[in-house]
Design an enzyme around this catalytic site. Structure first.
Site, PDB file in Angstrom:
ATOM      1  N   CYS A   2       0.854  -1.116   0.037  1.00  0.00           N
ATOM      2  CA  CYS A   2      -0.128   0.121  -0.156  1.00  0.00           C
ATOM      3  C   CYS A   2       0.978   1.365  -0.003  1.00  0.00           C
ATOM      4  O   CYS A   2       1.541   1.471   0.837  1.00  0.00           O
ATOM      5  CB  CYS A   2      -1.067   0.051   1.182  1.00  0.00           C
ATOM      6  SG  CYS A   2      -2.056   1.458   1.172  1.00  0.00           S
ATOM      7  N   GLU A 105      -4.179   1.185  -6.145  1.00  0.00           N
ATOM      8  CA  GLU A 105      -3.305   0.282  -6.733  1.00  0.00           C
ATOM      9  C   GLU A 105      -3.136   0.272  -8.159  1.00  0.00           C
ATOM     10  O   GLU A 105      -3.921   0.816  -8.589  1.00  0.00           O
ATOM     11  CB  GLU A 105      -3.818  -1.145  -6.388  1.00  0.00           C
ATOM     12  CG  GLU A 105      -2.788  -2.250  -6.403  1.00  0.00           C
ATOM     13  CD  GLU A 105      -1.535  -2.205  -5.936  1.00  0.00           C
ATOM     14  OE1 GLU A 105      -0.333  -1.825  -6.574  1.00  0.00           O
ATOM     15  OE2 GLU A 105      -1.425  -2.014  -4.541  1.00  0.00           O
TER      16      GLU A 105
END
Length: 229
Positions: A2, A105
């Site tokens: 992340c 993402e």
């Protein structure tokens, strides 16, 4: 992994969701990047109510010689955190929730990587399981920092990446934040992927690729060039 996330929820929504006594004074963030301050919820060791404080994203262990080590410690794998020297004590004694309402993402090959924003369908806030540290430099500089715990991706995120942040359900917040809980066996079962069906994944603007961009254009929906979703 992340590496970027958002926190655009109102102070009222954050106070309600995390059961805070005071309204946090936070501006909307559309592109939070490593090295920046993030909103973290903690409970003091002496007990008392939850507090929201700003911690630097990128954990700097208390024993670190150079605080730049935090640049490499923005994420910690949930599966090995109890064993790694940089994280194992924090997992027992210094747990926090990092407030977010979405994360990014990327998917695709080099030169054609499409960013996606991932969050709950209602756009509401959630807590990412985190660990924090207190570092004091030789000159007296103090840095309070944190890392985000990651786990294997659920079925929806796995189309983009094999890892995702540990998003805890609100019913697990109390246990995770309880400073009296020192046995890792009690908290390790919490570190699992959230339900895939709860998440909405949408392609967004390439503006998010540059951390200098931190405005609503980062989450603007686009027509994806890929057929992953």
């Amino acid at each position: 992994m992340c590496g970027r996330f958002t926190l655009t929820s109102s102070p009222e929504a954050l106070a309600r969701h995390f059961d805070l006594d005071e309204l946090p004074q936070l501006a909307p963030r559309y592109n939070v990047a490593p090295g920046q301050d993030v909103a973290a919820i903690r409970r003091p060791v002496s007990g008392g109510q939850r507090t929201l404080e700003l911690l630097r994203w990128g954990l700097v262990p208390s024993w670190a010689v150079d605080p730049r080590v935090g640049q490499r410690m923005i994420n910690a794998r949930a599966e090995t955190a109890a064993e790694r020297p940089a994280y194992r004590k924090a997992l027992r004694q210094r747990r926090c929730l990092v407030a977010a309402d979405g994360f990014y993402e990327w998917a695709g090959g080099r030169g054609a990587r499409q960013p996606y924003h991932i969050g709950f369908a209602d756009g509401g806030p959630f807590g990412i399981a985190g660990l924090w540290a207190h570092w004091i430099g030789r000159g007296g500089e103090v840095i309070e920092s944190c890392t985000l715990l990651t786990t294997r991706a659920n079925e929806r995120v796995a189309r983009l990446h094999d890892r995702m942040p540990v998003i805890l359900p609100p019913e697990d917040y109390a246990l995770w934040l309880d400073p009296s809980v020192r046995e890792v066996e009690q908290v390790l079962p919490l570190l699992r992927p959230c339900a895939a069906e709860a998440l909405e994944v949408r392609p967004v603007s390439h503006q998010v690729n540059d951390p200098k961009h931190d405005d609503p254009s980062c989450i603007a929906r686009v027509e994806p060039p890929l057929t992953l979703l």
